[in-house]
Design a protein around this motif. Structure first.
Motif, PDB file in Angstrom:
ATOM      1  N   ASP A   1      -0.344  -9.488   0.698  1.00 52.18           N
ATOM      2  CA  ASP A   1      -0.932  -8.154   0.808  1.00 52.18           C
ATOM      3  C   ASP A   1      -0.653  -7.628   2.210  1.00 52.18           C
ATOM      4  OD1 ASP A   1      -1.964  -8.184  -1.777  1.00 52.18           O
ATOM      5  OD2 ASP A   1      -3.784  -9.208  -1.130  1.00 52.18           O
TER       6      ASP A   1
ATOM      7  N   THR B   1      -0.272  -3.850   4.842  1.00 52.75           N
ATOM      8  CA  THR B   1      -0.518  -2.428   5.047  1.00 52.75           C
ATOM      9  C   THR B   1       0.832  -1.734   4.941  1.00 52.75           C
ATOM     10  OG1 THR B   1      -2.367  -2.880   6.524  1.00 52.75           O
ATOM     11  CG2 THR B   1      -1.365  -0.691   6.672  1.00 52.75           C
TER      12      THR B   1
ATOM     13  N   HIS C   1       2.492  -4.029  15.464  1.00 55.16           N
ATOM     14  CA  HIS C   1       2.097  -4.061  14.057  1.00 55.16           C
ATOM     15  C   HIS C   1       2.094  -5.497  13.537  1.00 55.16           C
ATOM     16  CE1 HIS C   1       2.275   0.271  13.576  1.00 55.16           C
ATOM     17  NE2 HIS C   1       3.435   0.259  14.206  1.00 55.16           N
TER      18      HIS C   1
ATOM     19  N   THR D   1       2.470  -5.566   8.209  1.00 57.31           N
ATOM     20  CA  THR D   1       2.694  -4.151   7.941  1.00 57.31           C
ATOM     21  C   THR D   1       4.147  -3.908   7.538  1.00 57.31           C
ATOM     22  OG1 THR D   1       1.035  -3.591   9.601  1.00 57.31           O
ATOM     23  CG2 THR D   1       2.490  -1.822   8.919  1.00 57.31           C
TER      24      THR D   1
ATOM     25  N   LYS E   1      -1.281   5.751   4.817  1.00 55.70           N
ATOM     26  CA  LYS E   1      -1.396   4.310   5.041  1.00 55.70           C
ATOM     27  C   LYS E   1      -2.130   3.728   3.845  1.00 55.70           C
ATOM     28  CE  LYS E   1      -2.922   1.628   9.013  1.00 55.70           C
ATOM     29  NZ  LYS E   1      -3.679   1.726  10.258  1.00 55.70           N
ATOM     30  N   ARG E   2      -1.544   2.718   3.206  1.00 61.09           N
ATOM     31  CA  ARG E   2      -2.131   2.114   2.002  1.00 61.09           C
ATOM     32  C   ARG E   2      -1.967   0.605   2.047  1.00 61.09           C
ATOM     33  NH1 ARG E   2       0.107   6.121  -2.780  1.00 61.09           N
ATOM     34  NH2 ARG E   2      -0.102   8.035  -1.578  1.00 61.09           N
ATOM     35  N   GLU E   3      -2.708  -0.062   1.203  1.00 61.40           N
ATOM     36  CA  GLU E   3      -2.559  -1.506   1.045  1.00 61.40           C
ATOM     37  C   GLU E   3      -1.690  -1.764  -0.183  1.00 61.40           C
ATOM     38  OE1 GLU E   3      -3.775  -3.730   3.319  1.00 61.40           O
ATOM     39  OE2 GLU E   3      -4.348  -1.906   4.392  1.00 61.40           O
TER      40      GLU E   3
END
Length: 124
Positions: free
Chosen positions: A26, A28, A96, A99, A116-118
């Motif tokens: 997972d 960003t 970062h 990411t 910005k999302r996951e």
């Protein structure tokens, strides 16, 4: 009844091969466009690997920790869940971590709208 090997839908080598290890993580996800890379609409943007970035290229940049600690490398294909397959073509600033930056081509407004999302990424 014995079946002719030529009619098998899967070869024995493939049938009994060990499954490839798929890594998932997972992260960003942010977005960037040709305007952010080149600084103007006249310059042709290039990735860290030297490739020309066009609207048809599914490119991403990754934070350095993804290369160092998680085994990703430049020019590697990865899958972004829900978005498809992309190629690692650049490295982000060391500030970062975990990411990625998705290349949106000349769609600067789309990159800003993405925000910005996951996301979950996977690779072999």
């Amino acid at each position: 009844m014995e079946q002719d090997p030529a009619t098998l839908s899967c070869s024995p080598t493939r049938l009994f091969a060990l499954p490839e290890k798929t890594n998932t993580l997972d992260v960003t996800a942010m977005a960037y466009s040709a305007k952010s890379v080149a600084g103007s609409s006249r310059a042709k943007p290039r990735a860290a690997n030297g490739a020309l970035l066009t609207d048809q290229v599914n490119a991403i940049a990754v934070s350095p920790d993804l290369l160092e600690s998680h085994g990703l490398r430049l020019d590697q294909k990865i899958r972004l869940k829900g978005l498809g397959e992309f190629v690692v073509m650049d490295v982000m600033s060391p500030r970062h971590t975990r990411t990625i930056d998705i290349y949106f081509g000349s769609d600067h407004a789309g990159a800003l709208q993405w925000g910005k999302r996951e996301l979950t990424i996977s690779w072999e």
